[in-house]
Design an enzyme around this catalytic site. Structure first.
Site, PDB file in Angstrom:
ATOM      1  N   GLU A 122      40.198  30.091  31.274  1.00 58.76           N
ATOM      2  CA  GLU A 122      39.200  28.971  30.819  1.00 58.76           C
ATOM      3  C   GLU A 122      37.580  29.106  31.286  1.00 58.76           C
ATOM      4  OE1 GLU A 122      42.161  28.593  32.199  1.00 58.76           O
ATOM      5  OE2 GLU A 122      43.241  26.994  30.970  1.00 58.76           O
ATOM      6  N   PHE A 184      51.606  15.873  37.305  1.00 57.74           N
ATOM      7  CA  PHE A 184      51.792  16.952  37.102  1.00 57.74           C
ATOM      8  C   PHE A 184      50.378  17.546  36.658  1.00 57.74           C
ATOM      9  CE2 PHE A 184      52.633  20.937  34.516  1.00 57.74           C
ATOM     10  CZ  PHE A 184      52.891  21.576  35.411  1.00 57.74           C
ATOM     11  N   LYS A 234      45.905  11.816  27.693  1.00 57.46           N
ATOM     12  CA  LYS A 234      46.799  12.248  26.533  1.00 57.46           C
ATOM     13  C   LYS A 234      47.213  11.073  25.725  1.00 57.46           C
ATOM     14  CE  LYS A 234      50.517  15.353  25.463  1.00 57.46           C
ATOM     15  NZ  LYS A 234      51.561  16.263  26.093  1.00 57.46           N
ATOM     16  N   MET A 558      24.603  44.959  45.121  1.00 62.07           N
ATOM     17  CA  MET A 558      23.537  44.030  45.637  1.00 62.07           C
ATOM     18  C   MET A 558      23.811  43.647  47.082  1.00 62.07           C
ATOM     19  SD  MET A 558      20.774  42.861  45.111  1.00 62.07           S
ATOM     20  CE  MET A 558      20.108  42.356  43.389  1.00 62.07           C
TER      21      MET A 558
HETATM   22  C1  LIG Z   1      31.375  34.738  41.622  1.00 58.06           C
HETATM   23  C2  LIG Z   1      30.567  35.501  42.609  1.00 58.06           C
HETATM   24  N1  LIG Z   1      31.116  35.897  43.795  1.00 58.06           N
HETATM   25  C3  LIG Z   1      30.385  36.698  44.771  1.00 58.06           C
HETATM   26  C4  LIG Z   1      28.982  36.706  44.414  1.00 58.06           C
HETATM   27  C5  LIG Z   1      27.819  37.309  45.218  1.00 58.06           C
HETATM   28  N2  LIG Z   1      27.320  38.640  44.874  1.00 58.06           N
HETATM   29  C6  LIG Z   1      26.292  38.627  44.471  1.00 58.06           C
HETATM   30  S1  LIG Z   1      25.740  40.007  43.804  1.00 58.06           S
HETATM   31  C7  LIG Z   1      27.237  40.728  44.030  1.00 58.06           C
HETATM   32  C8  LIG Z   1      27.734  42.320  43.732  1.00 58.06           C
HETATM   33  C9  LIG Z   1      28.045  42.140  42.341  1.00 58.06           C
HETATM   34  O1  LIG Z   1      28.817  43.569  42.263  1.00 58.06           O
HETATM   35  P1  LIG Z   1      28.452  44.418  40.888  1.00 58.06           P
HETATM   36  O2  LIG Z   1      28.891  43.465  39.793  1.00 58.06           O
HETATM   37  O3  LIG Z   1      29.379  45.550  40.738  1.00 58.06           O
HETATM   38  O4  LIG Z   1      26.729  44.561  40.534  1.00 58.06           O
HETATM   39  P2  LIG Z   1      26.157  45.426  41.370  1.00 58.06           P
HETATM   40  O5  LIG Z   1      25.334  44.884  42.355  1.00 58.06           O
HETATM   41  O6  LIG Z   1      26.826  46.536  41.969  1.00 58.06           O
HETATM   42  O7  LIG Z   1      25.337  46.088  40.226  1.00 58.06           O
HETATM   43  C10 LIG Z   1      28.129  39.922  44.653  1.00 58.06           C
HETATM   44  C11 LIG Z   1      29.480  40.052  45.270  1.00 58.06           C
HETATM   45  C12 LIG Z   1      28.527  36.277  43.175  1.00 58.06           C
HETATM   46  N3  LIG Z   1      27.276  36.375  42.877  1.00 58.06           N
HETATM   47  N4  LIG Z   1      29.383  35.602  42.370  1.00 58.06           N
END
Ligand SMILES: Cc1ncc(C[n+]2csc(CCOP(=O)(O)OP(=O)(O)O)c2C)c(N)n1
Ligand SMILES: [Mg+2]
Lengths: 648, 214
Positions: A122, A184, A234, A558
């Site tokens: 979803e 449920f 429902k 990041m």
């Molecule tokens: C759902 C979610 N969980 C955690 C984060 C925290 N977060 C921000 S950027 C990031 C890294 C993302 O990794 P990736 O998709 O490999 O991107 P990269 O920065 O390596 O390009 C995280 C964990 C987020 N933004 N969203």
């Protein structure tokens, strides 16, 4: 009708899905919350109550239905009214996942003109619908069952709320008589979503369903757009709509959706305020136009472009507004804020008049509020009065639709601001702080290079979706956007996993809008892709032509970058010491898989992936140590952006 | 890790002199002071339907508005209820609270009551009954009356301004307070002015707002 509802009490299959309260209370040891110890009489009462409800709400047999006029025009159940309201609102696609409580609505879709796209999760349905809304400008619609179906939508709804994207969610709910009993798959969906919706409805009455769905559709798109939700018990969807009391006829389908009477939107700003703002703009020596996502939502890109170019006012954008102004234009300074360009942040910091249109001054844009455009008189155009002076004081508030108000301003500004010197200064910054990166041959492929190659290989109208992280920032920085509704990302919420389902929604919207030729490219991160990659099954099943480029650094990069700077390089839980092979995974899904390891593979692999008619995935192994710059640290001074780690 | 991007480092860039305060208002950094907090009584007319109160209170907690009290009750119109909110915020906060309330669909009208509005609060104070006559005497000083008594306790009802009710509670404290319940402020404008008037002038959102700039 056969189905779970008609299962006789006692015959209910203990593990059967989809389940609803009626069958679940026949559940024995499978019940997770130990319902087996409920008194038998209670269970029977419930079963009887549900069965009673069914008997009472059974739709009239076809032969009893009036046949004199077009049957499609009439609605006899709440579910039919819901679907008819969607049709009346011009909805062509819905994204969703089936389940017990929403089954009546799905059943009503069976004969409808609407195309339903079955998503894997979803969350994917909500993101796909969100992207559909961004690309088409019309609300995207998603559907889910009660309980986990509804809670799985929440991330996507919250995303739409942060970005003011038009989105409608329809959720099934347990029958009204079970509400409050912890039945449920019962979740208080309106309660859960109140903080993240523009409005939500609990449609407890078959007679109200059509109107509620119509209002939800209209509200999602009017004024400041946003997500709306209709929770559909429902019994209300199964329930028969009483015949018209005056003539005893079946109710006709809902008409064109309209927001509730009490909902007021100010179209144009009052003339005096416009005059005052215009005088200020004429006097400006360092004017700057700041475009926000509202510009694209209000279809105001054109009028803003004319205003800026005619008066020689440099332009910066927020992230959602990327594409509102052509980034290759002389006076374009591109995106401002945390990872915005140095020249955009210099201009924001030094302007004397900031004309902000359809933006909400998010902290990723402003940095520390103390140092945000500290010398600027602020003209703020926004359709939402509550945005005026929320974060940044508006000296000249102009409440109204961005397109209408910008037209008013364009009429009223009689003299060009004398900004020659300012334009030169700004041009100087563009040269000084050029967006470049170094790409030595002996280092792994730089992600920026891949983004530029993708941009190069695609036409100007290409639609780009992203996950969240470094790759998202490189995509926005190194892709040159020139058109609105081409940049589709999770801005305010920053939801990893957005990219792939968004590409699915964007593809279908583009096709529906006659933009079939526009390529859809998802620039994803390895971490983000891992969050929703099951939606690849949908892209394959629906033969959607999308290209996913995973900028694979085997890091949630990041986070790794912040750890290196702010946590002494202690890389806790940010590295993947093992990562699946995304090209192989793609092939397992039935998509086309590609892999890039070296610079000399980039161009031709991208070309092959784009040429593939259907979903393709490129696993691009990029430099794991590359960082995103410029950077304004959280709460920092925009003008003091760092160009490398040494500046932090 | 890469060599970094071209351009002068932060310390070599020109910096502007101006500053904004926490409310995003431009201020003179030399004389900047925090804007004063004020108490505002806001009367909110809402559709009388389930979930409205939680929607309104959810808004306050979500946006961290400082709410001193909130009362709710029916009105002369069976389809409407009234919520009276007392908030303590700097001017921009009061303004923002009103605007955010207006965005909620079930909210019909939002009005700030003038300073001279009639404001009342009711308190029930249950104290030890060691000296019932003395309790009654003190209650009367605050136009209060005893509404319940048993051998161990006496319950006093006091109505009036927040200050008066506060003073009554404090004075009765010497009898040993067992429990206190206070309703929070409810209020109505004086004279012919009614808060149900839907055409309240406060709705105009385009007017230039006064700035508190120096
Ligand atoms: C759902 C979610 N969980 C955690 C984060 C925290 N977060 C921000 S950027 C990031 C890294 C993302 O990794 P990736 O998709 O490999 O991107 P990269 O920065 O390596 O390009 C995280 C964990 C987020 N933004 N969203
Ligand atoms: Mg990564």
């Amino acid at each position: 009708m056969t189905g779970p509802d008609s299962t006789p009490p006692g015959d209910a299959d203990s593990t059967a899905e989809p389940a609803d309260p009626a069958t679940d209370h026949g559940a024995t040891d499978e019940s997770p919350d130990g319902r087996t110890d409920r008194p038998r009489d209670r269970r029977q009462r419930r079963d009887a109550a549900t069965d009673g409800g069914i008997a009472a709400t059974e739709a009239p047999a076809p032969e009893e239905r009036p046949t004199d006029d077009a049957v499609a025009e009439d609605v006899s159940t709440g579910a039919e009214a819901a679907v008819a309201a969607l049709e009346a609102g011009g909805v062509e696609h819905v994204f969703g996942v089936q389940g017990g409580a929403i089954m009546p609505v799905y059943d009503a879709l069976y004969d409808a003109s609407i195309r339903h796209v079955t998503m894997a999760h979803e969350q994917g349905a909500a993101h796909a619908a969100d992207a559909y809304g961004i690309v088409s400008g019309r609300p995207g619609v998603c559907m889910a069952t009660s309980g986990p179906g509804a809670t799985n939508l929440v991330t996507g709804i919250a995303d739409a709320d942060m970005d003011s994207d038009p989105l409608v969610a329809l959720t099934g709910q347990v029958p009204t008589e079970f509400v409050g009993n912890d039945a449920f798959q019962e979740t208080d969906t309106t309660g859960v979503t109140t903080p993240v919706t523009k409005a939500n409805y609990f449609a407890s009455d078959p007679d109200a369903v059509g109107n509620d769905v119509g209002e939800a559709l209209a509200l999602a798109a009017s004024g400041r757009p946003g997500p709306t939700l209709v929770d559909l018990p429902k019994d209300a969807t199964n329930g028969e709509i009483p015949k018209d009391a005056t003539n005893g006829e079946t109710r006709s389908a809902p008409g064109e959706p309209e927001p509730p009477d009490s909902y007021e939107v100010t179209e144009t700003a009052d003339a005096e305020s416009v005059e005052a703002a215009a005088r200020r703009i004429e006097e400006a020596r360092k004017p700057l136009l700041l475009l926000g996502g509202g510009v694209i939502k209000a279809e105001a890109s054109e009028v803003c472009r004319e205003f800026a170019t005619e008066h020689g006012i440099p332009v910066v954008t927020t992230m959602p507004a990327v594409g509102a102004f052509p980034e290759d234009h002389d006076i374009a300074l591109e995106m401002a804020g945390m990872h915005g360009t140095g020249y955009a942040n210099m201009a924001v910091t030094h302007c004397d008049t900031l004309i902000a249109v359809g933006c909400r001054f998010d902290d990723r844009l402003t940095g520390g509020i103390e140092t945000f455009a500290p010398d600027a008189e602020v003209v703020h155009v926004d359709v939402d009065p509550a945005e005026i002076s929320k974060n940044v004081h508006a000296d000249y508030p102009l409440v109204g639709d961005a397109k209408a108000v910008m037209a008013q301003l364009a009429d009223e500004v009689k003299a060009f601001p004398r900004a020659e010197e300012w334009r030169e200064t700004v041009q100087g910054w563009k040269d000084e702080y050029a967006m470049t990166y170094v790409a030595p041959d002996d280092e792994p492929v730089k992600p920026q290079f891949v983004v530029e190659a993708l941009d190069e290989a695609t036409a100007d109208d290409a639609i780009v979706t992203t996950g969240v992280g470094q790759h998202q920032m490189w995509a926005v920085q190194y892709w040159t956007f020139t058109e609105p509704r081409c940049w589709v990302s999770s801005h305010g919420l920053g939801a990893m996993g957005y990219g792939l389902p968004a590409a699915i929604g964007a593809r279908l919207a583009a096709d529906a809008e006659g933009r079939d030729d526009a390529p859809v490219v998802c620039v994803d991160g390895d971490g983000s892709f891992l969050m929703t990659l099951q939606e690849l099954s949908v892209a394959v099943r629906e033969s959607l032509d999308i290209t996913v480029a995973v900028l694979n650094n085997e890091y949630i990069g990041m986070v790794r970058q912040w750890q290196d700077v702010f946590f002494d390089g202690r890389r806790m839980a940010s590295g993947y010491d093992w990562c699946p092979q995304f090209d192989v995974l793609a092939a397992a899904f039935g998509a086309e898989g590609f892999r890039i390891d070296d610079y000399d593979e980039v161009a031709e692999t991208i070309e092959a992936a784009l040429a593939h008619d259907g979903p393709s995935v490129i696993d691009v192994h990029v430099d794991p140590d590359e960082d995103v710059y410029p950077m304004v640290p959280s709460g920092g001074d925009n003008g003091q952006f760092a160009l490398s780690e040494d500046h932090l | 890790m890469s060599g970094g991007m071209p351009g002068p480092p932060p310390e070599e860039r020109p910096t502007p002199d101006g500053r904004r305060n926490a409310q995003g208002i431009r201020v003179d950094p030399e004389v900047a002071a925090e804007p004063p907090v004020r108490r505002a009584v806001i009367s909110v007319l809402v559709a009388h339907e389930p979930g409205v109160l939680s929607e309104v209170s959810g808004l306050f907690s979500r946006r961290q508005f400082n709410i001193e009290s909130l009362t709710v009750g029916p009105t002369a119109d069976p389809d409407r209820a009234r919520i009276t909110v007392v908030c303590e915020e700097p001017e921009p906060g009061v303004d923002q609270l009103k605007k955010q309330l207006r965005k909620l669909l079930p909210v019909v009208d939002v009005r700030e009551l003038p300073d001279d509005a009639v404001r009342r609060e009711l308190a029930l104070i249950k104290v030890d009954a060691d000296d019932p006559a003395e309790v009654r005497a003190v209650a009367e000083m605050y136009d209060g009356r005893t509404v319940d008594a048993c051998p161990e306790t006496v319950t006093v009802e006091v109505t009036g301004s927040r200050q008066k009710v506060g003073a009554a509670v404090e004075t009765l404290g010497r009898f040993g307070v067992r429990e206190v319940v206070r309703t929070g402020t409810t209020a109505l404008a004086r004279g012919t002015d009614t808060t149900t008037d839907q055409t309240s002038t406060e709705q105009t959102t385009n007017a230039r707002e006064p700035t508190t700039e120096p």
